[in-house]
Enzyme design. Structure first.
Site, PDB file in Angstrom:
ATOM      1  CD  GLU A   5      -2.619  -5.424  14.303  1.00  0.00           C
ATOM      2  OE1 GLU A   5      -2.510  -4.831  13.211  1.00  0.00           O
ATOM      3  OE2 GLU A   5      -3.563  -5.242  15.087  1.00  0.00           O
ATOM      4  NE  ARG A  35      -2.481  -2.637   2.785  1.00  0.00           N
ATOM      5  CZ  ARG A  35      -2.701  -2.928   4.049  1.00  0.00           C
ATOM      6  NH1 ARG A  35      -3.294  -2.063   4.836  1.00  0.00           N
ATOM      7  NH2 ARG A  35      -2.326  -4.101   4.536  1.00  0.00           N
TER       8      ARG A  35
HETATM    9  O1  LIG Z   1       3.428  -1.496  11.763  1.00  0.00           O
HETATM   10  P1  LIG Z   1       3.353  -2.937  11.392  1.00  0.00           P
HETATM   11  O2  LIG Z   1       2.828  -3.795  12.521  1.00  0.00           O
HETATM   12  O3  LIG Z   1       4.632  -3.463  10.874  1.00  0.00           O
HETATM   13  O4  LIG Z   1       2.254  -3.107  10.241  1.00  0.00           O
HETATM   14  C1  LIG Z   1       2.075  -2.188   9.199  1.00  0.00           C
HETATM   15  C2  LIG Z   1       2.132  -2.850   7.856  1.00  0.00           C
HETATM   16  O5  LIG Z   1       1.082  -3.822   7.734  1.00  0.00           O
HETATM   17  C3  LIG Z   1       0.402  -3.593   6.496  1.00  0.00           C
HETATM   18  O6  LIG Z   1       0.977  -4.266   5.437  1.00  0.00           O
HETATM   19  P2  LIG Z   1       0.905  -5.844   5.289  1.00  0.00           P
HETATM   20  O7  LIG Z   1       2.100  -6.442   5.948  1.00  0.00           O
HETATM   21  O8  LIG Z   1      -0.444  -6.319   5.736  1.00  0.00           O
HETATM   22  O9  LIG Z   1       1.135  -6.073   3.741  1.00  0.00           O
HETATM   23  P3  LIG Z   1       0.337  -5.661   2.417  1.00  0.00           P
HETATM   24  O10 LIG Z   1       0.369  -4.141   2.329  1.00  0.00           O
HETATM   25  O11 LIG Z   1       1.154  -6.301   1.360  1.00  0.00           O
HETATM   26  O12 LIG Z   1      -1.051  -6.182   2.533  1.00  0.00           O
HETATM   27  C4  LIG Z   1       0.527  -2.115   6.282  1.00  0.00           C
HETATM   28  O13 LIG Z   1       0.299  -1.753   4.935  1.00  0.00           O
HETATM   29  C5  LIG Z   1       1.926  -1.840   6.748  1.00  0.00           C
HETATM   30  O14 LIG Z   1       2.876  -2.045   5.711  1.00  0.00           O
HETATM   31  N1  LIG Z   2      -5.321  -3.140  11.537  1.00  0.00           N
HETATM   32  C1  LIG Z   2      -4.700  -3.053  10.344  1.00  0.00           C
HETATM   33  N2  LIG Z   2      -5.343  -2.581   9.275  1.00  0.00           N
HETATM   34  C2  LIG Z   2      -4.717  -2.506   8.059  1.00  0.00           C
HETATM   35  N3  LIG Z   2      -3.460  -2.866   7.880  1.00  0.00           N
HETATM   36  C3  LIG Z   2      -2.776  -3.323   8.942  1.00  0.00           C
HETATM   37  N4  LIG Z   2      -1.511  -3.734   9.065  1.00  0.00           N
HETATM   38  C4  LIG Z   2      -1.319  -4.121  10.339  1.00  0.00           C
HETATM   39  N5  LIG Z   2      -2.429  -3.953  11.072  1.00  0.00           N
HETATM   40  C5  LIG Z   2      -3.361  -3.457  10.201  1.00  0.00           C
END
Ligand SMILES: O=P(O)(O)OC[C@H]1O[C@H](OP(=O)(O)OP(=O)(O)O)[C@H](O)[C@@H]1O
Ligand SMILES: Nc1ncnc2[nH]cnc12
Length: 182
Positions: free
Chosen positions: A106, A69
């Site tokens: 998370e 994202r």
């Molecule tokens: O602060 P944190 O606990 O590290 O989490 C934040 C990250 O989690 C989500 O990505 P995700 O890993 O879900 O990947 P994606 O964007 O590929 O779905 C979000 O877009 C951040 O990159």
């Molecule tokens: N609650 C949440 N919503 C969207 N992206 C995330 N990445 C980690 N936690 C998330």
């Protein structure tokens, strides 16, 4: 640093367009869905504009966006401030030589990679993502940039989940967010 306390009228509009989906991708997670923000051209543009206004005079030469994202918000910011865009990708996506950083999420573990040579020593970098939760992802991103010799000026996210205390993992590096979600 957060724009949430600012009285900029654009912030409320941005927050109102983020959809919260309970129990995705796992029970107990309140998923912050920015796809609904993207459906509204004004709210999407306001989001980009707020970041551009903050960073246009900060002499930033590289915007590093985190897969997936951060690839939505990073490139328009980079173009508007005259910086290059560097994708920080999940494992085995980048074709040339990479450096890697593992991190804890998370809801699981993951790894980020950056192409060797994408960033030069002493470049001024901005790290962009949609959201900070535990801070592990931003921490890994900063480590990649600093290993390449860049100075990380700030991290910028649309959303912060402050209850997860991700800021505390950033080793004092400034974080700017537009909205908080509790
Ligand atoms: O602060 P944190 O606990 O590290 O989490 C934040 C990250 O989690 C989500 O990505 P995700 O890993 O879900 O990947 P994606 O964007 O590929 O779905 C979000 O877009 C951040 O990159
Ligand atoms: N609650 C949440 N919503 C969207 N992206 C995330 N990445 C980690 N936690 C998330």
């Amino acid at each position: 640093m957060s724009a949430c306390g600012d009285d900029d009228p654009r912030i409320h509009g941005i927050k109102s367009k983020i959809r919260v989906v309970p129990n995705f991708p796992k029970p107990g997670i309140m998923f912050q869905d920015i796809t609904t923000l993207l459906l509204d051209p004004k709210a999407f543009k306001d989001t980009i504009d707020l970041f551009v206004e903050r960073y246009k005079a900060k002499n930033i030469s590289v915007v590093a966006g985190i897969e997936a994202r951060g690839f939505i918000f990073g490139p328009p910011i980079a173009l508007a401030i005259g910086a290059k865009f560097v994708p920080l990708r999940k494992p085995r996506k980048l074709p040339a030589k990479v450096i890697s950083e593992k991190y804890i999420l998370e809801y699981g573990t993951d790894c980020l990679e950056m192409h060797v040579g994408a960033v030069e020593p002493d470049e001024r970098a901005l790290v962009v993502d949609d959201l900070i939760a535990t801070g592990g992802t931003l921490c890994a991103a900063m480590n990649l940039l600093e290993r390449a010799g860049a100075e990380v000026v700030e991290c910028a996210c649309v959303i912060e989940l402050p209850d997860l205390k991700g800021r505390e993992r950033l080793n004092g590096k400034p974080l700017y967010v537009l909205v908080e979600s509790h």
